[in-house]
Design a protein around this motif. Structure first.
Motif, PDB file in Angstrom:
ATOM      1  N   TYR A 160      17.010  31.080  30.389  1.00 56.44           N
ATOM      2  CA  TYR A 160      16.487  29.847  30.968  1.00 56.44           C
ATOM      3  C   TYR A 160      17.667  28.901  31.135  1.00 56.44           C
ATOM      4  CZ  TYR A 160      12.137  31.857  29.290  1.00 56.44           C
ATOM      5  OH  TYR A 160      11.081  32.697  29.069  1.00 56.44           O
ATOM      6  N   ALA A 213      11.020  31.754  19.544  1.00 63.88           N
ATOM      7  CA  ALA A 213       9.865  31.744  18.636  1.00 63.88           C
ATOM      8  C   ALA A 213       9.046  33.017  18.810  1.00 63.88           C
ATOM      9  CB  ALA A 213       8.995  30.517  18.906  1.00 63.88           C
ATOM     10  N   ALA A 237       7.340  23.543  28.329  1.00 69.64           N
ATOM     11  CA  ALA A 237       8.545  24.384  28.426  1.00 69.64           C
ATOM     12  C   ALA A 237       8.450  25.508  27.399  1.00 69.64           C
ATOM     13  CB  ALA A 237       9.807  23.554  28.207  1.00 69.64           C
ATOM     14  N   VAL A 238       8.063  25.158  26.187  1.00 71.09           N
ATOM     15  CA  VAL A 238       7.902  26.158  25.124  1.00 71.09           C
ATOM     16  C   VAL A 238       6.805  27.149  25.529  1.00 71.09           C
ATOM     17  CG1 VAL A 238       7.254  26.494  22.706  1.00 71.09           C
ATOM     18  CG2 VAL A 238       8.736  24.580  23.338  1.00 71.09           C
ATOM     19  N   ASN A 264      14.335  24.103  25.634  1.00 73.43           N
ATOM     20  CA  ASN A 264      13.019  24.226  24.993  1.00 73.43           C
ATOM     21  C   ASN A 264      12.296  25.500  25.402  1.00 73.43           C
ATOM     22  OD1 ASN A 264      12.277  21.839  23.149  1.00 73.43           O
ATOM     23  ND2 ASN A 264      13.355  20.890  24.857  1.00 73.43           N
ATOM     24  N   MET A 265      12.569  25.984  26.606  1.00 74.19           N
ATOM     25  CA  MET A 265      12.067  27.311  26.984  1.00 74.19           C
ATOM     26  C   MET A 265      12.727  28.363  26.098  1.00 74.19           C
ATOM     27  SD  MET A 265      12.054  27.028  31.114  1.00 74.19           S
ATOM     28  CE  MET A 265      11.064  25.797  31.959  1.00 74.19           C
ATOM     29  N   ALA A 266      14.038  28.201  25.900  1.00 72.68           N
ATOM     30  CA  ALA A 266      14.747  29.124  25.018  1.00 72.68           C
ATOM     31  C   ALA A 266      14.132  29.086  23.621  1.00 72.68           C
ATOM     32  CB  ALA A 266      16.234  28.769  24.965  1.00 72.68           C
ATOM     33  N   PHE A 267      13.749  27.895  23.182  1.00 73.17           N
ATOM     34  CA  PHE A 267      13.068  27.733  21.886  1.00 73.17           C
ATOM     35  C   PHE A 267      11.777  28.562  21.867  1.00 73.17           C
ATOM     36  CE2 PHE A 267      10.019  25.717  19.082  1.00 73.17           C
ATOM     37  CZ  PHE A 267      10.746  25.265  17.990  1.00 73.17           C
ATOM     38  N   GLY A 268      11.010  28.461  22.944  1.00 71.81           N
ATOM     39  CA  GLY A 268       9.744  29.196  23.018  1.00 71.81           C
ATOM     40  C   GLY A 268       9.953  30.695  22.978  1.00 71.81           C
ATOM     41  N   ALA A 269      10.941  31.174  23.740  1.00 69.76           N
ATOM     42  CA  ALA A 269      11.210  32.616  23.772  1.00 69.76           C
ATOM     43  C   ALA A 269      11.703  33.094  22.412  1.00 69.76           C
ATOM     44  CB  ALA A 269      12.243  32.927  24.849  1.00 69.76           C
ATOM     45  N   GLN A 298      15.843  37.419  28.208  1.00 70.02           N
ATOM     46  CA  GLN A 298      15.351  36.164  28.755  1.00 70.02           C
ATOM     47  C   GLN A 298      16.483  35.160  28.898  1.00 70.02           C
ATOM     48  OE1 GLN A 298      11.721  34.603  27.720  1.00 70.02           O
ATOM     49  NE2 GLN A 298      10.775  36.550  27.250  1.00 70.02           N
ATOM     50  N   GLU A 350       8.374  18.238  32.322  1.00 67.87           N
ATOM     51  CA  GLU A 350       7.979  19.573  31.849  1.00 67.87           C
ATOM     52  C   GLU A 350       6.580  19.948  32.340  1.00 67.87           C
ATOM     53  OE1 GLU A 350       9.641  17.396  30.055  1.00 67.87           O
ATOM     54  OE2 GLU A 350      11.387  18.452  29.289  1.00 67.87           O
ATOM     55  N   SER A 401       7.097  35.595  27.507  1.00 64.81           N
ATOM     56  CA  SER A 401       7.497  36.546  26.470  1.00 64.81           C
ATOM     57  C   SER A 401       6.350  37.503  26.133  1.00 64.81           C
ATOM     58  CB  SER A 401       7.888  35.803  25.185  1.00 64.81           C
ATOM     59  OG  SER A 401       8.993  34.981  25.407  1.00 64.81           O
ATOM     60  N   VAL A 437      17.011  19.956  29.334  1.00 65.10           N
ATOM     61  CA  VAL A 437      16.098  19.775  28.203  1.00 65.10           C
ATOM     62  C   VAL A 437      15.005  20.840  28.250  1.00 65.10           C
ATOM     63  CG1 VAL A 437      14.496  18.184  27.095  1.00 65.10           C
ATOM     64  CG2 VAL A 437      16.570  17.304  28.157  1.00 65.10           C
ATOM     65  N   ALA A 438      14.442  21.038  29.438  1.00 60.45           N
ATOM     66  CA  ALA A 438      13.403  22.064  29.569  1.00 60.45           C
ATOM     67  C   ALA A 438      13.991  23.438  29.267  1.00 60.45           C
ATOM     68  CB  ALA A 438      12.807  22.032  30.976  1.00 60.45           C
ATOM     69  N   VAL A 497      14.377  32.017  34.508  1.00 62.81           N
ATOM     70  CA  VAL A 497      13.757  30.816  35.072  1.00 62.81           C
ATOM     71  C   VAL A 497      14.827  29.753  35.263  1.00 62.81           C
ATOM     72  CG1 VAL A 497      12.073  28.948  34.730  1.00 62.81           C
ATOM     73  CG2 VAL A 497      11.519  31.257  33.973  1.00 62.81           C
ATOM     74  N   ALA A 517       7.842  29.825  28.112  1.00 58.99           N
ATOM     75  CA  ALA A 517       8.538  30.987  27.564  1.00 58.99           C
ATOM     76  C   ALA A 517       7.613  31.834  26.708  1.00 58.99           C
ATOM     77  CB  ALA A 517       9.755  30.537  26.759  1.00 58.99           C
ATOM     78  N   SER A 566      15.236  21.091  34.075  1.00 59.29           N
ATOM     79  CA  SER A 566      16.248  20.248  33.434  1.00 59.29           C
ATOM     80  C   SER A 566      16.896  21.036  32.307  1.00 59.29           C
ATOM     81  CB  SER A 566      15.613  18.981  32.851  1.00 59.29           C
ATOM     82  OG  SER A 566      14.785  19.311  31.747  1.00 59.29           O
TER      83      SER A 566
END
Lengths: 476, 350
Positions: free
Chosen positions: B25, B68, A84-85, B61-66, B23, A114, A92, B57-58, B51, A88, B55
């Motif tokens: 998610y 970051a 998931a990380v 965590n996608m938001a976490f990735g973006a 972004q 995931e 990005s 949770v996903a 996106v 993004a 879930s």
């Protein structure tokens, strides 16, 4: 000799982020497979000239400290969430090389959703799945890939297939999806297999560099500590036991058949964003009339009927009209399951002062488009209020004598103008005509300005005029 | 002027784009889904990323990735979905990543129903995830504030590097009112700590693990220092007719709209009542509330919950003044008559 021992540039020269005294070696146990896989990745980064562009996603597990070693951007993810990380991170930075590094507990247990969905979307990333059939860092518990009979901290009598299920073959599962372009299983148990694993990793990363999408390389790796074997025995365990269950194979390679995926870069131009969110500069439809605003007495509506009768739109139209006249206004719909019964209603308030609660408990105007609505809301009306009844389908007489009831054949008026769905416009026109709050040409102006179905505007205007004439003739 | 008659949820989606968010998610859930519907329509049109995650949770965590990667990112959900996101919120706080999270509250516990409630106060304001962290929580009570607070949330998230919540409810999400949107688009800034997949940022790392107790405590203390700074600078509130008020009603979000109508009616009858409406639930506007407790005789708290925010009022007032509470739950909305009656009883007690 010097060439062989050279540290690949994908690694830091010294591992300064690592606590402790020796910053030249990794934190991994002697004989652990992670160090080998790390080295292959660091070499591939250097050889493909993507070190600076690389983003390494560390999972939870022994490889949580990937950022001690890789000389690139590093993100440490929550347990199982690396894909998931990585999704993004890849979106990005469309030009980056995203390495999503996961162990078996991370990828095949807590992060099953995931990984499957990142694969299914074909995210442009390289997943390195290190399968050592055990939870290393957490203390040697069973992994989804633990072999039958294998003794772990949570299968002290050996994995019992009847109780714990079967070892999961993730490469096989992922290869069944359409989107992934490359899916392989390798091992790092001997020199030959290491060289082969390196080719697979390079292939996956090259494919990502070419923006072909999702690649998955599973790697069988040793965990002498978790397995309670010495390093040599561990290698034999892979050869004799693991490869039986997890065959070394390229399960899918369609890299050459697939077109590169499109890259998206967001616009930062104001006009692009305003256009995308449909924001347009307002035009004043009507001149501001302060006297009208000051003398306005609050109108609290319930508008109700069957779904499809334009109940909600009647409400928004009224509210919009009020807003254009400089009044305060709110509109609150019935929603969700309430709507699924086939009836709809909304609360609308028009006022010249700040509106508190948007709920209308005691309306002073009711527009009842069908009988259930009339039955439900007639008792709520404030004494002295106004009810507009759709007499086309409501036959019963009024029960309340302390309110004004207008019976308007809304369906017939609408149908006679050739637009059956415009009973709501007949209701609004009747209300405005009777209450004399606003001239109906204000409603016509608004419709001309706002109405999305342009071809029906004239017919709706005809309905408005006809309903107004009806009220004038019968009630004024 | 960019004025629109619009739903609270849709106002959030537009405001996010104007705040420079590129972004989103998310996972659909009533009564927040208008946000994801609108974003799915708007964002791809300007090259932004949308996106629909597998879930909650996903999604977080996608938001976490973006985040970051230095992107302005948002996710939205409703109560049960927010429960699922809490893992990610703790990680965002631990890794000090800016992210805007919208909670359009519905009734619970469990699956509950889709009607408005304010039962998430504890999980949002007190921190529903693990560990010692705080999140700024903004509490709008109208579509206009949905717009304004969403934009403010991005600003605060970036300023203090952490997740910021906009905590609203089913009715404020569903109601349509006129909203004036700003005439500008905020620009994303390059962050020196973020990961851009280039040479300049290749030395950066985003993580929240500290194996060493000394180092972990240092992180906690650093975060705590930041939280004290936020408490000092970012408390927001609104007040109404408090100057001569004998009783002050404290409420937020949709409850404050209900209370507003009741206060107006009570004033007409001669009751000296006023209103205090926190706009940040953390930091709670304690200083002003303390001042008011010097002047008024009592407080009345109205919530759509079993009494959650009332704890913060009582902590602030420190027993100096009586604090009465009235709440409804399950999606039930108290009628005006009911609220006025309850407030009169509270008023006449002292």
């Amino acid at each position: 000799m010097g060439k062989i021992l050279k540290r690949p540039k994908g690694f830091f020269e010294t591992f300064d982020r690592k606590p402790g005294t020796d910053q030249r070696v990794t934190h991994y146990c002697p004989g652990c497979g992670h160090g080998r896989v790390h080295k292959l990745l660091a070499e591939a980064m250097e050889e493909l000239e993507v070190i600076d562009r690389s983003i390494f996603i560390s999972p939870v597990g022994c490889s949580v400290f990937g950022f001690y070693y890789f000389n690139c951007g590093n993100i440490q993810a929550a347990h199982g969430r690396a894909p998931a990380v990585a999704t993004a991170a890849s979106r990005s930075n469309p030009d980056s090389i995203v390495i999503c590094y996961q162990g078996d507990g991370d990828l095949a247990a807590i992060g099953t959703a995931e990984i499957l969905h990142a694969a299914n979307r074909g995210e442009n990333m390289t997943v390195i799945f290190v399968n050592n059939a055990i939870y290393g860092m957490t203390g040697g518990q069973m992994a989804p890939t633990t072999l039958e009979g294998q003794i772990t901290a949570t299968t002290p009598l050996g994995r019992d297939l009847a109780n714990e299920g079967y070892p999961m073959r993730m490469a096989e599962i992922i290869s069944q999806l359409h989107a992934p372009v490359y899916v392989a299983r390798e091992a790092v148990s001997d020199v030959k297999s290491v060289m082969k694993a390196k080719r697979s990793i390079r292939k996956a990363m090259q494919s990502q560099k070419d923006h072909k999408g999702f690649s998955f390389v599973e790697i069988l790796a040793t965990c002498p500590t978790g397995w309670k074997l010495d390093p040599i025995e561990s290698i034999q365990y892979i050869e004799k036991e693991m490869k039986e269950q997890f065959p070394i194979k390229v399960f899918k390679d369609v890299i050459s058949e697939r077109e590169p995926k499109a890259k998206h870069y967001p616009s930062t131009k104001k006009e692009d964003i305003f256009a995308a969110v449909n924001l347009v500069e307002n035009v004043d439809l009507f001149p501001r009339d302060q006297e009208f605003i000051d003398n306005f007495s609050e109108q609290r509506f319930r508008i109700a009927g069957f779904g499809g009768q334009g109940v909600l739109m009647a409400g928004t139209t009224l509210a919009y009209l009020a807003m254009e006249h400089g009044l305060e206004t709110t509109w609150l719909p019935s929603y969700g399951p309430e709507m699924r019964g086939g009836t709809a209603n909304c609360h609308v308030i028009l006022s010249n002062k700040k509106i508190g609660a948007p709920m209308v408990e005691t309306p002073n105007v009711l527009i009842a488009l069908n009988l259930p609505s009339y039955d439900q809301f007639e008792p709520l009306l404030e004494s002295g209020g106004l009810i507009l009844v759709n007499s086309s389908i409501i036959e019963r007489e009024n029960k309340r004598d302390d309110v004004t009831t207008l019976r308007i054949p809304m369906n017939e008026i609408a149908e006679s103008c050739g637009v059956r769905a415009a009973a709501n416009m007949a209701a609004l026109s009747a209300y405005l005509t009777y209450s004399k709050l606003m001239k109906i040409d204000r409603l016509v102006t608004l419709i001309k300005h706002n109405f999305k179905k342009r071809d029906l505007i004239d017919k709706n205007i005809a309905v408005i005029e006809k309903a107004s004439e009806y009220v004038t003739k019968h009630y004024l | 002027m960019f004025k629109e008659f619009i739903k609270g949820n849709e106002a959030i989606a537009k405001a996010a784009a104007l705040a420079g968010c590129t972004q989103y998610y998310g996972y659909p859930i009533t009564p927040s889904s208008e946000i994801i519907h609108a974003v799915a329509d708007y964002f791809p049109k300007f090259g932004g990323t949308f996106v629909q995650a597998e879930s909650e949770v996903a999604a977080i965590n996608m938001a976490f990735g973006a985040a970051a990667c230095g992107k302005r990112v948002m996710t939205a959900s409703s109560s049960p979905g927010i429960s699922l996101k809490q893992e990610g919120v703790s990680y965002l706080a631990g890794a000090e990543l800016p992210c805007v999270i919208i909670d359009i509250m519905r009734a619970g516990p469990g699956l509950g129903n889709i009607w408005p409630e304010q039962g998430d106060y504890h999980q949002i304001v007190k921190g529903g995830g693990h560990g010692n962290y705080k999140t700024i929580v903004l509490a709008p009570n109208s579509p206009q504030e949905m717009c304004d607070f969403t934009i403010l949330a991005f600003e605060l998230a970036e300023k203090y590097r952490g997740p910021v919540y906009v905590l609203s409810d089913a009715y404020t999400g569903q109601v349509m009112e006129p909203v004036i949107f700003p005439d500008e688009v905020k620009k994303e800034k390059r962050q020196d700590w973020a990961i851009y997949g280039d040479k300049e940022s290749s030395g950066n790392v985003v993580y929240s693990i500290q194996m060493n107790t000394v180092e972990q405590e240092k992180v906690n203390l650093r975060l705590d220092k930041k939280y004290r700074e936020i408490e000092k600078c970012e408390a927001r509130y609104e007040e109404y007719l408090v100057d001569d008020a004998e009783m002050i009603v404290v409420s937020y979000g949709i409850s404050s709209r209900i209370a507003h109508s009741a206060v107006d009616s009570l004033r007409e009858e001669g009751f000296k009542v006023g209103m205090f409406t926190p706009k940040t639930l953390w930091p709670y506007p304690v200083n002003r509330l303390k001042q008011l407790s010097e002047k008024c005789r009592s407080f009345a708290v109205l919530e759509l919950s079993n009494g959650q925010m009332v704890e913060d009022v009582r902590l602030t007032v420190e027993g100096k003044r009586p604090v009465d509470f009235y709440g409804r739950m399950g999606g039930a909305i108290p009628s005006q008559e009911e609220v006025i009656g309850v407030f009169k009883d509270f008023y006449n007690k002292y």
